[in-house]
Design an enzyme around this catalytic site. Structure first.
Site, PDB file in Angstrom:
ATOM      1  N   GLY A  18      99.888 -85.480  48.307  1.00  0.00           N
ATOM      2  CA  GLY A  18     101.222 -84.876  48.317  1.00  0.00           C
ATOM      3  C   GLY A  18     101.860 -85.032  49.683  1.00  0.00           C
ATOM      4  O   GLY A  18     103.025 -85.428  49.810  1.00  0.00           O
ATOM      5  N   LEU A  19     101.079 -84.714  50.709  1.00  0.00           N
ATOM      6  CA  LEU A  19     101.583 -84.821  52.081  1.00  0.00           C
ATOM      7  C   LEU A  19     101.902 -86.266  52.441  1.00  0.00           C
ATOM      8  O   LEU A  19     102.914 -86.550  53.088  1.00  0.00           O
ATOM      9  CB  LEU A  19     100.490 -84.356  53.048  1.00  0.00           C
ATOM     10  CG  LEU A  19     100.593 -82.946  53.564  1.00  0.00           C
ATOM     11  CD1 LEU A  19      99.397 -82.638  54.448  1.00  0.00           C
ATOM     12  CD2 LEU A  19     101.882 -82.794  54.359  1.00  0.00           C
ATOM     13  N   ILE A 148      89.017 -89.041  33.526  1.00  0.00           N
ATOM     14  CA  ILE A 148      89.441 -89.374  32.160  1.00  0.00           C
ATOM     15  C   ILE A 148      90.916 -89.009  31.966  1.00  0.00           C
ATOM     16  O   ILE A 148      91.704 -89.767  31.412  1.00  0.00           O
ATOM     17  CB  ILE A 148      88.565 -88.621  31.140  1.00  0.00           C
ATOM     18  CG1 ILE A 148      87.155 -89.216  31.147  1.00  0.00           C
ATOM     19  CG2 ILE A 148      89.163 -88.705  29.735  1.00  0.00           C
ATOM     20  CD1 ILE A 148      86.183 -88.531  30.225  1.00  0.00           C
ATOM     21  N   LYS A 187      81.951 -95.264  56.456  1.00  0.00           N
ATOM     22  CA  LYS A 187      81.470 -95.977  55.272  1.00  0.00           C
ATOM     23  C   LYS A 187      82.647 -96.401  54.391  1.00  0.00           C
ATOM     24  O   LYS A 187      83.466 -95.562  53.984  1.00  0.00           O
ATOM     25  CB  LYS A 187      80.535 -95.053  54.472  1.00  0.00           C
ATOM     26  CG  LYS A 187      79.201 -94.835  55.174  1.00  0.00           C
ATOM     27  CD  LYS A 187      78.424 -96.141  55.188  1.00  0.00           C
ATOM     28  CE  LYS A 187      77.069 -96.043  55.860  1.00  0.00           C
ATOM     29  NZ  LYS A 187      76.489 -97.388  56.079  1.00  0.00           N
ATOM     30  N   LYS A 189      82.278 -98.130  51.449  1.00  0.00           N
ATOM     31  CA  LYS A 189      81.898 -98.377  50.053  1.00  0.00           C
ATOM     32  C   LYS A 189      82.658 -97.494  49.052  1.00  0.00           C
ATOM     33  O   LYS A 189      83.119 -97.996  48.016  1.00  0.00           O
ATOM     34  CB  LYS A 189      80.388 -98.201  49.896  1.00  0.00           C
ATOM     35  CG  LYS A 189      79.815 -98.812  48.637  1.00  0.00           C
ATOM     36  CD  LYS A 189      79.858-100.324  48.617  1.00  0.00           C
ATOM     37  CE  LYS A 189      78.636-100.930  49.289  1.00  0.00           C
ATOM     38  NZ  LYS A 189      78.764-102.388  49.413  1.00  0.00           N
ATOM     39  N   THR A 191      85.611 -96.412  49.169  1.00  0.00           N
ATOM     40  CA  THR A 191      86.948 -97.006  49.026  1.00  0.00           C
ATOM     41  C   THR A 191      86.874 -98.267  48.169  1.00  0.00           C
ATOM     42  O   THR A 191      87.691 -98.475  47.263  1.00  0.00           O
ATOM     43  CB  THR A 191      87.528 -97.336  50.421  1.00  0.00           C
ATOM     44  OG1 THR A 191      87.708 -96.115  51.116  1.00  0.00           O
ATOM     45  CG2 THR A 191      88.837 -98.089  50.333  1.00  0.00           C
ATOM     46  N   GLN A 192      85.858 -99.095  48.409  1.00  0.00           N
ATOM     47  CA  GLN A 192      85.710-100.322  47.609  1.00  0.00           C
ATOM     48  C   GLN A 192      85.555 -99.967  46.131  1.00  0.00           C
ATOM     49  O   GLN A 192      86.159-100.586  45.254  1.00  0.00           O
ATOM     50  CB  GLN A 192      84.485-101.112  48.064  1.00  0.00           C
ATOM     51  CG  GLN A 192      84.580-101.624  49.494  1.00  0.00           C
ATOM     52  CD  GLN A 192      83.281-102.312  49.909  1.00  0.00           C
ATOM     53  OE1 GLN A 192      82.630-102.973  49.112  1.00  0.00           O
ATOM     54  NE2 GLN A 192      82.899-102.151  51.165  1.00  0.00           N
ATOM     55  N   CYS A 381     108.941 -60.327  46.945  1.00  0.00           N
ATOM     56  CA  CYS A 381     108.712 -60.110  45.515  1.00  0.00           C
ATOM     57  C   CYS A 381     107.835 -58.882  45.283  1.00  0.00           C
ATOM     58  O   CYS A 381     108.295 -57.780  45.503  1.00  0.00           O
ATOM     59  CB  CYS A 381     108.161 -61.377  44.881  1.00  0.00           C
ATOM     60  SG  CYS A 381     108.663 -61.520  43.164  1.00  0.00           S
ATOM     61  N   ARG A 462     109.362 -60.404  36.691  1.00  0.00           N
ATOM     62  CA  ARG A 462     109.740 -59.697  35.461  1.00  0.00           C
ATOM     63  C   ARG A 462     110.215 -58.283  35.746  1.00  0.00           C
ATOM     64  O   ARG A 462     110.898 -57.675  34.953  1.00  0.00           O
ATOM     65  CB  ARG A 462     108.533 -59.573  34.526  1.00  0.00           C
ATOM     66  CG  ARG A 462     108.067 -60.874  33.929  1.00  0.00           C
ATOM     67  CD  ARG A 462     106.983 -60.643  32.889  1.00  0.00           C
ATOM     68  NE  ARG A 462     106.169 -61.828  32.752  1.00  0.00           N
ATOM     69  CZ  ARG A 462     106.550 -62.924  32.087  1.00  0.00           C
ATOM     70  NH1 ARG A 462     107.707 -62.954  31.475  1.00  0.00           N
ATOM     71  NH2 ARG A 462     105.758 -63.971  32.025  1.00  0.00           N
ATOM     72  N   HIS A 507     112.039 -65.350  46.692  1.00  0.00           N
ATOM     73  CA  HIS A 507     111.016 -66.078  47.466  1.00  0.00           C
ATOM     74  C   HIS A 507     111.671 -66.972  48.521  1.00  0.00           C
ATOM     75  O   HIS A 507     111.878 -68.168  48.284  1.00  0.00           O
ATOM     76  CB  HIS A 507     110.165 -66.928  46.526  1.00  0.00           C
ATOM     77  CG  HIS A 507     109.272 -66.109  45.664  1.00  0.00           C
ATOM     78  ND1 HIS A 507     107.995 -65.756  46.048  1.00  0.00           N
ATOM     79  CD2 HIS A 507     109.480 -65.543  44.455  1.00  0.00           C
ATOM     80  CE1 HIS A 507     107.450 -65.012  45.100  1.00  0.00           C
ATOM     81  NE2 HIS A 507     108.326 -64.862  44.124  1.00  0.00           N
ATOM     82  N   GLU A 509     110.436 -68.247  51.051  1.00  0.00           N
ATOM     83  CA  GLU A 509     109.526 -69.285  51.573  1.00  0.00           C
ATOM     84  C   GLU A 509     109.758 -70.647  50.936  1.00  0.00           C
ATOM     85  O   GLU A 509     109.453 -71.676  51.541  1.00  0.00           O
ATOM     86  CB  GLU A 509     108.062 -68.854  51.390  1.00  0.00           C
ATOM     87  CG  GLU A 509     107.517 -68.821  49.964  1.00  0.00           C
ATOM     88  CD  GLU A 509     107.768 -67.511  49.221  1.00  0.00           C
ATOM     89  OE1 GLU A 509     108.719 -66.787  49.587  1.00  0.00           O
ATOM     90  OE2 GLU A 509     107.026 -67.218  48.256  1.00  0.00           O
TER      91      GLU A 509
HETATM   92  N1  GLN Z   1     104.572 -58.903  39.439  1.00  0.00           N
HETATM   93  C1  GLN Z   1     105.904 -58.724  39.904  1.00  0.00           C
HETATM   94  C2  GLN Z   1     106.937 -59.036  38.847  1.00  0.00           C
HETATM   95  O1  GLN Z   1     106.656 -59.677  37.878  1.00  0.00           O
HETATM   96  C3  GLN Z   1     106.158 -59.542  41.154  1.00  0.00           C
HETATM   97  C4  GLN Z   1     106.173 -61.011  40.901  1.00  0.00           C
HETATM   98  C5  GLN Z   1     106.023 -61.819  42.149  1.00  0.00           C
HETATM   99  O2  GLN Z   1     105.631 -61.307  43.199  1.00  0.00           O
HETATM  100  N2  GLN Z   1     106.278 -63.105  42.072  1.00  0.00           N
HETATM  101  O3  GLN Z   1     108.078 -58.661  38.982  1.00  0.00           O
END
Ligand code: GLN
Length: 537
Positions: A18-19, A148, A187, A189, A191-192, A381, A462, A507, A509
């Site tokens: 990914g990086l 698989i 080594k 191998k 990779t090969q 959250c 939720r 979120h 982040e």
């Molecule tokens: N469990 C909480 C909710 O559903 C917080 C969810 C979370 O932190 N992403 O609202």
């Protein structure tokens, strides 16, 4: 015509495909190309949304609400590409779509088979990303060559050059060149063997990116080139990076991977524009401050469960010329030993999102400690919901206040199920998900951090702040610092009497980048520096 790069991995998982894919995309963007990214995951779950963080790490949420693999976080952090539902497919989704077509009679009575029906579906999801505004699509194939599960994906990408022209496609294989202590040498191998498996499938890699802890010498590279049938200069070394993942693109560039790609795909390109990226590393290497931040969560031992939070804290550090040391603490440890024992000496606290009752009381206790001790705090959250529970119980004297997620019959359901969630029984993809707008309260810590009063952020929950308690909690000193535009949902709470206490239902982040730290993470780190030194960074 849009060109395609396929990134596969061999020998072992967790090599950093990914990086590497994100780094390649970033380098191509730095040369002025327009890039799209995509990950194909061989597992059968329809998406990672319902998978345990122990199995799969963090679920990365996109603007459009899709719940995706955490590698997409790297894609967004390293590049400017816009990711959507079309950026992550699993075997489960591919089969689901084929089976739906079969039920609709679209195969006209034919026997539905892996080849061509499943492989055609896979080709379709790759080629749908072609358009006039895209120079290159990078598709990462999850898993390890030889599994698989990944066979249909490899077969599909083998076929794509037949349609698009071999000169318009490239295969990059990431592999491990281990150092054997007993033999005292690297080594080649494994990779090969790994390339051998790819070639049996019909894929000849064009570039080999070799993950290694020691430098490959010329004879190692010659051996790999000869046995794997690639030119010597296409054996690219990717040394382990102890310092920062943000070094990866620069080291790939030092090995001229971007030149190789541009030449083979015959793409016109400008000179590399990497000043912003060099600046990130300069800041990381020359911190003026150092802070330690406690992250109190359920999966403390499992870094991948909070991947984007760790990254965003680094970004906050970059923005403030500050080295951020993060220590993850299990919330159950706080339940057992008390907050003082675990949290004394930290400069800030972060409580991330989560589900399930385990460790919730420890999170509430940690937040109470941060609130009472003026420790800068960011709640995300579930972390926000726990902040509301602490405030209700310990400031507004609402005994046994709780979230109905954990205590259905609490006398004070300060966090409750959102109305739109009532009656929802399906678990997959049914939360309040993705980008939502919010309005901030003038003068709040959040409004100051963002420098604006209108924001959009990504959600995944939720439960929500119970507006029935708004007035009572506000009277006790809780600040409603952000709401949905119609004010029906509380998105941010703060504590007025505290130097930096911000708890958000969304979120942040997921939107932080090394080149543009999220304002709340930059704000938290700045507040941590002030807490540590008594001065502003
Ligand atoms: N469990 C909480 C909710 O559903 C917080 C969810 C979370 O932190 N992403 O609202």
């Amino acid at each position: 015509m849009t060109k395609h790069i396929f990134v596969t991995g061999g020998v072992v998982s967790s090599l950093g495909k990914g990086l590497t894919s994100a780094s390649i995309a970033m380098l191509l963007e730095s040369r002025g190309l327009r890039v799209k990214m995509q990950k194909l995951d061989p597992y059968i779950n329809v998406d990672p949304g319902t998978m345990s963080p122990y199995q799969h790490g963090e679920v990365y949420v996109l603007d459009d609400g899709s719940e995706t693999d955490l590698d997409l976080g790297h894609y967004e952090r390293f590049t400017t590409t816009h990711l959507t539902r079309q950026s992550n497919y699993t075997t489960g989704q591919i089969y689901q779509s084929v089976i739906n077509k079969e039920r609709r009679g679209e195969f006209l009575g034919k026997t539905v088979q892996v080849i061509p029906h499943i492989t055609n579906e896979i080709k379709e999801v790759v080629l749908q990303l072609d358009d006039a505004d895209t120079d290159v699509v990078i598709t990462e194939i999850g898993g390890t060559v030889g599994d698989i599960e990944s066979l249909p994906f490899l077969e599909a990408i083998r076929q794509i050059p037949l349609e698009r022209g071999r000169e318009n496609c490239m295969f990059i294989h990431l592999t491990l060149v281990p150092f054997l202590k007993a033999a005292g040498e690297l080594k080649t191998k494994p990779t090969q063997h790994s390339v051998g498996i790819l070639r049996q499938i019909g894929i000849q890699p064009d570039i080999l990116v070799c993950r290694t802890e020691r430098s490959l010498d010329t004879s190692d590279r010659e051996k790999i080139a000869l046995f794997c049938n690639v030119p010597l200069n296409s054996v690219i070394e990717e040394r382990d990076k102890d310092f920062s993942i943000y070094e990866v693109p620069l080291s790939l560039q030092a090995n001229k991977i971007d030149d190789l790609i541009l030449k083979q795909l015959d793409l016109p390109a400008a000179g590399a524009e990497l000043d912003g990226w060099h600046d990130i590393l300069h800041r990381l290497r020359n911190p003026e401050h150092e802070v330690s931040i406690a992250l109190v969560g359920k999966y403390a031992e499992h870094r991948d469960a909070y991947k984007s939070i760790y990254e965003a804290l680094d970004h906050g550090g970059i923005a403030n010329y500050t080295q951020v040391r993060v220590q993850a603490i299990k919330s159950e440890e706080i339940e057992r030993d008390g907050a003082e024992k675990s949290l004394a000496g930290f400069d800030a606290l972060i409580v991330p999102g989560g589900f399930g009752e385990r460790g919730v009381e420890g999170k509430v206790e940690a937040i109470r400690y941060a609130r009472e001790r003026n420790l800068p705090f960011l709640g995300i959250c579930l972390g926000m919901q726990c902040a509301v529970i602490d405030f209700a119980r310990n400031v507004a004297s609402l005994t046994d206040a709780h979230s109905t997620e954990f205590f259905r019959d609490t006398p004070h359901p300060v966090i409750c199920l959102m109305e739109e969630q009532e009656g929802v029984t399906e678990k997959g993809g049914t939360m309040r998900l993705g980008r939502q707008p919010a309005k901030l309260t003038d003068g709040s810590t959040s409004a100051i951090a963002y420098g604006t009063s209108e924001i959009t952020e990504r959600h995944r929950h939720r439960y929500e702040f119970n507006s029935g308690y708004k007035q009572q909690l506000e009277q006790a000193g809780l600040v409603i610092a952000g709401t949905s535009p119609d004010q029906s949902l509380v998105e941010i709470v703060e504590v007025a009497s505290h130097p930096w206490f911000v708890a958000v239902q969304f979120h942040p982040e997921f939107k932080s980048k090394p080149t543009a730290a999220h304002p709340l993470f930059a704000g938290l780190v700045a507040a941590a520096v002030t807490h540590h030194t008594g001065a502003k960074p």
